[in-house]
Design an enzyme around this catalytic site. Structure first.
Site, short mmCIF file in Angstrom:
data_model
loop_
_atom_site.label_atom_id
_atom_site.label_comp_id
_atom_site.label_asym_id
_atom_site.label_seq_id
_atom_site.Cartn_x
_atom_site.Cartn_y
_atom_site.Cartn_z
N GLY A 1 67.42 90.03 33.85
CA GLY A 1 67.91 89.38 33.03
C GLY A 1 68.11 87.74 33.48
O GLY A 1 66.88 87.53 33.96
N SER A 2 68.77 87.26 32.95
CA SER A 2 68.59 85.52 33.29
C SER A 2 68.60 85.11 34.58
O SER A 2 68.52 83.98 34.87
CB SER A 2 69.79 84.78 32.67
OG SER A 2 69.78 85.16 31.17
N VAL A 3 68.94 85.89 35.66
CA VAL A 3 68.81 85.67 37.08
C VAL A 3 67.46 85.23 37.28
O VAL A 3 67.34 84.64 38.63
CB VAL A 3 69.52 86.92 37.98
CG1 VAL A 3 71.08 86.41 37.89
CG2 VAL A 3 69.12 87.91 37.93
N LYS B 1 65.56 83.25 35.75
CA LYS B 1 65.48 82.11 35.16
C LYS B 1 65.06 81.13 36.31
O LYS B 1 63.80 80.00 36.01
CB LYS B 1 66.45 81.54 34.12
CG LYS B 1 66.38 82.29 32.96
CD LYS B 1 67.66 82.03 31.98
CE LYS B 1 67.50 82.81 30.69
NZ LYS B 1 68.76 82.82 29.91
#
Length: 663
Positions: free
Chosen positions: A409-411, A413
């Site tokens: 997921g967004s970790v 980014k």
């Protein structure tokens, strides 16, 4: 002329008969005997024994004794040597002696000796021959008829697994041996054996066999099974049964129980299959079944001491071979037992995982998979009901999550941002301006759209995108970086290669990026990108080490602060990313603001990975949070909680990480 021919014929016949009647030589007989001995053809050896020797031992006893001794002592590489004399033996002699030597490898080491064999001339079946005047000293020179051969073992103590402070994570300690005193059963044998069998997960036949052993007396304590002192509920039920008692016994102890279940693992009785794959084990040995008990098996096991000796009739002992005991090695980890326990407790039975490392040295301080199992129970033999409960638990406590890979997921980014900054495809000033919560590149995407949680109602730059965790920004960033550039960037962070770690961890990977939708999704941690929690934690060390990725370590003996990947981004860019990730926690607009701790600075990134087959479907969500103190970077925690779709997404992970830092 005819007379001459007749005489010549008689002469030839006499020479031939003399050759046929040549007396066998003792050295030839003993050469044959030695050959049979080296081949361990004991039955054929017996036929070459003298009459006196055969009267002292039967063929069955002779062959059986040799076979049993050689089998029990694990004799191999047997080498019996005899050199025939250069001078021919005196034909008139009735007996003769020859020196010979014997060497063999045994379970306790090499055994060798020199000895002398006496051969005697005997007539059998109207033929004269030489026979070996054998006695027990041929087996071993010190072995006389009334002596016994003994084999004793000194068990090697299994090495301990210790945490960074020397506190035990796995040790050999005291457990309870559950047993029955027959005299106290008072006519309730059948009922008691049934109760005990159900509680201990054993058959009544096993218990009955133990009670009927030849050594058992009515008032003796008869051991049945070892039980963990932690299993208080089971012990309470057992002690309520008349005649059931306990004694202290030696067993493997795991002081932190479930908190270290997956990391440390447990030991158990070796199976036949494991015996085939591993040398140096007996059927009664224990072997590592999971975790570091299995990974470190060769270091922890040690080697049993073994002594082969002759027990003389007068009670004295003659040692034939002896191998000293080598106790297993103690192994110290970088794990902080207290932190491991606190991190595990935060899950409170929820499914998830966590890794805590020192971002400067790479030392792993905690490695958690939840839920877990109690290794103290499994090491002593769980009952069928206990195994069933573990196997049928929908949260799958037997799954080691921290060694597996998951969509981040967004970790991810900050990694996407780093790749973009390093390649020049992303910069701090460039903005995107998208109205609403959904976006697609063009009609070629069909109905597929990238969705974001928040519309800031303004152009979004890199800092905004990290602060709000904007999926659309990072989808576009991945497309700008391109298929080849993004793949190369992920590979530079260790994706697709064996993770260099002392515990076997699955390889982080990404799927094909040739489709634009997959590439866009991968930019914000969806698509086909998966990574392990310890790998994720290590990637964030680049932000603290001027763009260098530090290799994580697990053993205290390993070199600290090793650089695994060098110069992944400029130090100035790492500093800027640190500043923005600090805002993610400290700024009220940040997605991790609920993790703010008064008086203690945290930087970090949240993430929610959606697990579903198609867009528009509802599915399971995993919540992530990675956090560290950028001013005093001594601890970095990456944590994931499964099934957060109904509990606020990544907020569940943020709360747990915050609590760990607070404690």
């Amino acid at each position: 002329m005819k007379k001459f021919l007749a005489i010549g014929f008689l002469f030839i016949v006499s020479i031939t008969l003399a050759g046929c009647n040549k007396e066998p030589m003792p050295e030839d007989t003993f050469t044959d005997y030695v050959k049979l001995w080296n081949e361990q053809k004991f039955a054929e050896m017996y036929e070459q024994l003298s009459s006196e020797a055969q009267e002292s031992i039967t063929k069955e006893d002779f062959t059986g004794r040799y076979a049993k001794i050689y089998e029990d002592l694990e004799i191999n590489n047997l080498k019996v040597e005899f050199t025939p004399p250069e001078e021919e033996t005196d034909k008139k002699a009735e007996n003769i002696s020859f020196p010979f030597s014997v060497a063999m490898d045994s379970v306790a080491g090499t055994i060798s000796f020199d000895h002398e064999a006496t051969l005697v001339k005997e007539e059998r079946n109207e033929e004269t021959g030489w026979y070996v005047n054998w006695d027990t000293t041929f087996i071993f020179p010190e072995l006389e008829e009334a002596d016994k051969i003994g084999l004793s073992t000194i068990p090697a103590k299994r090495g301990e697994i210790l945490d960074r402070d020397g506190d035990p994570l796995a040790i050999t300690g005291t457990v309870y041996e559950i047993g029955i005193v027959p005299a106290k059963m008072e006519g309730k044998e059948t009922e008691i054996m049934k109760q005990v069998s159900e509680l201990l997960g054993m058959s009544t036949e096993q218990i009955e066999n133990a009670l009927n052993a030849s050594w058992v007396q009515p008032d003796y304590f008869v051991p049945i099974k070892k039980v963990s002192p932690d299993d208080t509920e089971l012990l309470e039920k057992l002690f309520a049964i008349p005649s059931v008692l306990k004694q202290d016994a030696e067993g493997r102890i795991y002081p932190y129980g479930e908190a270290t279940g997956h990391l440390i693992g447990y030991v158990g009785p070796i199976t036949a299959e494991e015996m085939e794959k591993n040398e140096g084990y007996s059927s009664t040995d224990l072997i590592g079944k999971r975790g570091l008990e299995q990974v470190l098996e060769k270091r922890l096991k040690g080697e049993n001491g073994i002594k082969i000796y002759i027990n003389k009739e007068d009670g004295t002992e003659v040692i034939l071979a002896e191998k000293e005991v080598k106790h297993g090695e103690n192994v110290q980890l970088t794990i902080d037992g207290s932190l491991q326990e606190k991190a595990y407790a935060q899950f409170n039975g929820e499914a998830g995982m966590a890794a805590a490392i020192d971002p400067l040295t790479g030392e792993t301080h905690a490695l958690v998979s939840s839920p877990s199992f109690n290794p103290n129970i499994l090491a002593l033999g769980a009952t069928s009901e206990q195994w069933k409960a573990l196997e049928e638990n929908p949260k799958n406590p037997l799954l080691n999550r921290f060694k597996s890979t998951y969509a981040p997921g967004s970790v991810i980014k900050p990694i996407t941002a780093s790749i973009g900054l390093a390649t020049g495809k992303v910069d701090w000033e460039k903005t995107i301006n998208v109205d609403g919560l959904k976006w697609q590149k063009d009609a070629s995407w069909g109905s597929y759209q990238v969705t974001r949680v928040k519309d800031p109602n303004k152009p979004v730059n890199l800092e905004d995108a990290l602060l709000y965790s904007d999926n659309i920004y990072f989808a576009q960033a991945a497309l700008d970086i391109g298929e080849d550039g993004f793949a190369t960037g992920l590979e530079s962070y260790g994706f697709g290669e064996d993770f260099p770690y002392s515990y076997p961890i699955e390889t982080s990977h990404f799927g094909g990026l040739e489709k634009e939708v997959t590439l866009a999704d991968s930019g914000y941690g969806q698509g086909q990108v998966e990574m392990s929690v310890i790998h994720l934690a290590s990637t964030y060390t680049t932000l603290i080490n001027q763009g260098n990725l530090i290799k994580p370590i697990l053993f205290a003996e390993e070199e600290k602060s090793q650089v695994w990947k060098e110069n992944l981004l400029p130090a100035s860019e790492a500093e800027k990313l640190n500043n923005v990730l600090t805002k993610v926690v400290q700024d009220p607009q940040g997605t991790a603001h609920s993790g703010k701790i008064d008086g203690y600075i945290l930087a970090g990134k949240t993430g929610t990975a959606e697990l579903k087959q198609a867009q528009g479907e509802s599915g399971k969500e995993n919540g992530w949070f990675v956090a560290y103190n950028p001013e005093h970077p001594e601890l970095l925690i990456a944590l994931m909680v499964e099934g957060v779709e109904d509990s606020g997404g990544s907020k569940a992970a943020v709360a747990k990480v915050k609590a760990i830092f607070e404690k």
